[in-house]
Scaffold this active site. Structure first.
Site, mmCIF file in Angstrom:
data_model
loop_
_atom_site.group_PDB
_atom_site.id
_atom_site.type_symbol
_atom_site.label_atom_id
_atom_site.label_comp_id
_atom_site.label_asym_id
_atom_site.label_seq_id
_atom_site.Cartn_x
_atom_site.Cartn_y
_atom_site.Cartn_z
ATOM 1 N N ASP A 10 1.699 -1.182 -16.009
ATOM 2 C CA ASP A 10 1.973 -0.517 -14.776
ATOM 3 C C ASP A 10 2.877 0.653 -15.012
ATOM 4 O O ASP A 10 3.523 0.898 -14.016
ATOM 5 C CB ASP A 10 2.643 -1.543 -13.723
ATOM 6 C CG ASP A 10 3.677 -1.972 -13.860
ATOM 7 O OD1 ASP A 10 4.307 -2.124 -14.785
ATOM 8 O OD2 ASP A 10 4.370 -2.726 -13.080
ATOM 9 N N ASP A 45 2.777 -13.004 1.472
ATOM 10 C CA ASP A 45 4.095 -12.107 1.998
ATOM 11 C C ASP A 45 5.136 -13.054 1.831
ATOM 12 O O ASP A 45 6.547 -12.176 1.658
ATOM 13 C CB ASP A 45 3.529 -12.061 3.373
ATOM 14 C CG ASP A 45 2.695 -10.706 3.605
ATOM 15 O OD1 ASP A 45 2.420 -10.356 2.603
ATOM 16 O OD2 ASP A 45 2.667 -10.284 4.832
ATOM 17 N N HIS A 99 1.629 2.093 -3.627
ATOM 18 C CA HIS A 99 0.758 2.747 -3.993
ATOM 19 C C HIS A 99 0.865 4.255 -3.714
ATOM 20 O O HIS A 99 0.633 5.177 -4.612
ATOM 21 C CB HIS A 99 -0.875 2.324 -3.765
ATOM 22 C CG HIS A 99 -1.259 1.163 -4.370
ATOM 23 N ND1 HIS A 99 -1.256 0.874 -5.981
ATOM 24 C CD2 HIS A 99 -1.739 -0.196 -4.011
ATOM 25 C CE1 HIS A 99 -1.407 -0.313 -6.087
ATOM 26 N NE2 HIS A 99 -1.774 -0.879 -5.029
ATOM 27 N N GLU A 133 0.685 -1.245 0.038
ATOM 28 C CA GLU A 133 0.038 0.082 -0.096
ATOM 29 C C GLU A 133 0.936 1.330 -0.094
ATOM 30 O O GLU A 133 0.630 2.230 -0.769
ATOM 31 C CB GLU A 133 -0.942 0.021 1.123
ATOM 32 C CG GLU A 133 -1.835 -1.291 1.234
ATOM 33 C CD GLU A 133 -2.833 -1.195 0.163
ATOM 34 O OE1 GLU A 133 -2.818 -0.271 -0.680
ATOM 35 O OE2 GLU A 133 -3.256 -2.385 -0.212
ATOM 36 N N TRP A 141 0.135 -6.051 -12.692
ATOM 37 C CA TRP A 141 -0.283 -6.506 -14.084
ATOM 38 C C TRP A 141 -1.214 -5.172 -14.640
ATOM 39 O O TRP A 141 -1.985 -5.646 -15.521
ATOM 40 C CB TRP A 141 -1.453 -7.714 -13.666
ATOM 41 C CG TRP A 141 -2.575 -7.246 -12.785
ATOM 42 C CD1 TRP A 141 -3.824 -6.756 -12.974
ATOM 43 C CD2 TRP A 141 -2.633 -7.140 -11.112
ATOM 44 N NE1 TRP A 141 -4.435 -6.442 -11.942
ATOM 45 C CE2 TRP A 141 -3.823 -6.868 -10.835
ATOM 46 C CE3 TRP A 141 -1.606 -7.678 -10.332
ATOM 47 C CZ2 TRP A 141 -3.978 -6.659 -9.420
ATOM 48 C CZ3 TRP A 141 -1.905 -7.306 -9.319
ATOM 49 C CH2 TRP A 141 -3.184 -6.954 -8.719
#
Length: 674
Positions: free
Chosen positions: A285, A325, A267, A264, A275
């Site tokens: 991307d 993870d 982002h 996150e 993808w």
């Protein structure tokens, strides 16, 4: 009246659809309505739709990429020419939204679990040798970004970088509910990376706010563009920290090493899903060194090549994938170029570089902090007794505080507290009881003075709390009107009753198989009568899979729920993904025939001239008092008959409350004068 204990969100159902179509391995399942639902690892894309809905000035993906592309190219050129970047340190504040659990239990995660998350961010963003964040990939890179827990708050006062708020009730939070909490608790987004930790984001592991370009003004709110007030990262508590580093915490089975935050925060610094969030291999991307992928991968499946036009395997090791993870450890060099370009050029990212949040703050002699305890109303309950928690955040003993509080736009009231609080100690203050109308209310409070001096640290002294009052309606049936817009097949709705084995009593949704729901056509009016012969708590949910509501981007659709007497319970249509309303029903067979389970009722309701208070002889109250919505006494009298009439002809139209007393017991009922 029972407490309503379940909630829903668009992302629960949208996630079921999208994941079922693309996943090679099922993600984690949770349960709501007694049914298994899928947890979406990241809802940043959906969140962008919500932000765009709220702020039409927010740039589209295409416009952002046009703006950032030359800046990424410049960052890449500097990297290739070996012009080293200065390593930056970003101050982070964790806002822990908990339900009252002790620190270290369930959602009120321990400091050690949070510290383990900071450690993981530093390992992953620095490609730290000897850690889980190290890789030997030829395209792997050191992002040259460090993170610290903030050591001072926005007022410059010493801080641990961890702030706890008792605001939840264990039901979980939808995205839009989380957004409200974020606006009330956020620290200055130009100086801090805000990370909110919720007990559960229904159907979601987390989401982040994508950066903006330097030309985005947006809609102003409190002097900042509207999206600034929610800027940061939101995570469910089971997706925070590393089980390896802090095993005492509560973790998701597959996402237990802190990589949800690494994803996150990626982002937050401008990275997109690897993808490209498209439906075929042409999606991108915008990073040339991340191979194309057909869609998200789950688990730890090695050797996958979902786009066979190239010779490259899917990069399941990338932090911006959906793999477990334990399998991820790569940010690529091109992803670094994007992050460096964003850090250098994007508002509320570039300013983080010069923040002093990692420098220890000062300790004030006289400083009080304030918290408003959550108001946990039973469905249909309207009387509240708010509580404030006053904490001595200074070094001197706190002996007095003047606190101003206000409900909605009513005049502010001052509460003067006296006592003795040592440094770090707290006291609970009970405010006078309030009777609220159905709907949402805002209770605000702030410390004006402490120990006779002006409060100089307002950041920890001003708080607000949203109080949602469900409302009590007397009826024998509901009338639900759904007017679809130009995309009628995007709308699903249902009404659920607390206590039913299957919960849902009406609607066009098939909770077991969304694809077999009764999808409506375009621009159609559907009216459904829903009998409610049982006194209980109900909830209405409406979901738009197009994420643009029913009004007004694609026509003028709407929804309306009324009693069969014509009283509107809720109506709307201008929402994004989902809208919901909880309400209580005092079910009667007619205006004059009381359901046997009840001993007191008001009729007719709404009333025009006369309101009748009806009770059986054994439960007949002794007196009544009528209040308006501000809590002012309008009328009172003795109850002398099983049906006591009250003249309401001179009352102004609106919502009123009748408090019925017998001995030491009281009951409050609501009626409408029209």
């Amino acid at each position: 009246m029972k407490k309503f204990t379940f909630k829903a969100s668009l992302f629960v159902f949208a996630g079921m659809l999208s994941l079922a179509a693309s996943a090679q391995q099922k993600p984690t399942a949770a349960k709501k309505f007694g049914k298994a639902i899928e947890t979406v690892p990241c809802a940043t894309v959906q969140y962008e739709t919500l932000l765009k809905k709220k702020n039409p000035a927010r740039n589209s993906t295409e416009k952002f990429e046009q703006w950032i592309a030359p800046k990424v190219a410049a960052a890449k050129k500097a990297r290739i020419q070996k012009n080293s970047n200065a390593i930056v340190t970003i101050p982070v504040v964790f806002h822990i939204i908990h339900n009252g659990s002790p620190i270290g239990v369930a959602e009120n995660i321990a400091d050690g679990q949070i510290i383990s998350q900071i450690d993981v961010l530093n390992e992953d963003y620095r490609r730290l040798e000897g850690s889980n964040g190290h890789n030997e990939s030829a395209v792997g890179g050191d992002m040259e970004i460090n993170f610290c827990l903030a050591q001072q708050d926005p007022d410059g006062v010493l801080s641990t970088g961890i702030v706890r708020y008792q605001l939840g009730n264990g039901d979980g939070w939808s995205m839009e509910q989380a957004e409200v909490i974020k606006t009330q608790t956020q620290w200055d987004p130009e100086k801090y990376l805000n990370i909110w930790v919720f007990d559960e984001l229904i159907g979601l592991a987390g989401y982040a706010q994508f950066p903006t370009d330097s030309g985005l003004d947006g809609l102003e709110e409190d002097g900042l563009p509207s999206e600034a007030n929610t800027d940061g990262v939101a995570l469910g508590h089971r997706y925070v920290g590393s089980e390896e580093k802090y095993p005492q915490g509560e973790y998701d089975e597959a996402r237990n090493l802190g990589r949800s935050a690494s994803h996150e925060v990626g982002h937050f610094f401008g990275l997109r899903h690897i993808w490209g969030d498209g439906e075929d291999c042409s999606a991108t991307d915008y990073c040339a060194d991340t191979p194309p992928m057909l869609g998200p991968n789950y688990g730890c499946q090695t050797g996958l090549d979902t786009c066979t036009d190239d010779d490259l395997l899917d990069m399941i090791e990338n932090y911006m994938a959906y793999t477990d993870d334990a399998c991820v450890n790569i940010f690529t060099l091109n992803q670094k170029d994007r992050m460096q370009a964003v850090l250098e050029n994007s508002p509320r990212r570039h300013s983080l570089i010069t923040s002093v949040g990692c420098t220890p703050g000062i300790v004030l002699e006289n400083d009080g902090s304030l918290q408003i305890n959550p108001v946990d109303l039973e469905c249909g309950e309207t009387a509240v007794e708010p509580e404030l928690v006053l904490t001595n955040s200074g070094s001197s003993v706190l002996t007095s505080a003047s606190i101003s509080y206000q409900l909605d736009s009513q005049p502010a009231v001052t509460y003067n507290w006296t006592g003795s609080l040592a440094a770090g100690a707290s006291a609970t203050i009970e405010l006078p009881a309030m009777t609220l109308t159905a709907g949402q209310h805002i209770l605000s409070a702030n410390i004006v003075t402490v120990n006779g001096t002006a409060d100089v640290a307002p950041n920890n002294s001003s708080k607000s709390l949203s109080i949602d009052v469900s409302g009590l309606f007397t009826t024998s049936s509901l009338k639900v009107s759904i007017q679809t817009d130009d995309n009628g097949d995007q709308t699903l709705w249902f009404i659920a009753r607390e206590g039913d084995e299957d919960n849902i009593i009406a609607g066009n949704i098939n909770i077991d198989n969304i694809g077999q729901s009764e999808f409506y056509g375009d621009n159609e009016l559907h009216v459904t009568d829903v009998p409610v012969s049982v006194d209980d708590c109900y909830a209405f949910f409406i979901i738009d899979f197009g994420a643009d509501g029913m009004c007004c981007n694609s026509g003028n659709g709407y929804y309306k729920i009324e009693t069969n007497e014509g009283v509107v319970i809720t109506e709307g249509g201008n929402f994004t993904q989902t809208d919901q309303k909880m309400f209580a029903i005092d079910a009667v067979l007619s205006n004059h025939e009381v359901v046997k389970a009840h001993t007191i009722t008001l009729y007719p309701n709404p009333a025009n001239n006369i309101l009748n208070i009806s009770a059986d002889a054994a439960n007949m109250p002794e007196s009544y008092t009528v209040y308006n919505s501000l809590g002012q006494v309008i009328d009172s009298g003795k109850v002398t008959a099983e049906t006591q009439s009250v003249d309401v002809a001179k009352y102004a139209n609106g919502v009123y409350f009748v408090k019925l007393a017998k001995g030491g017991s009281t009951t409050t009922l609501q009626f409408i004068k029209q």
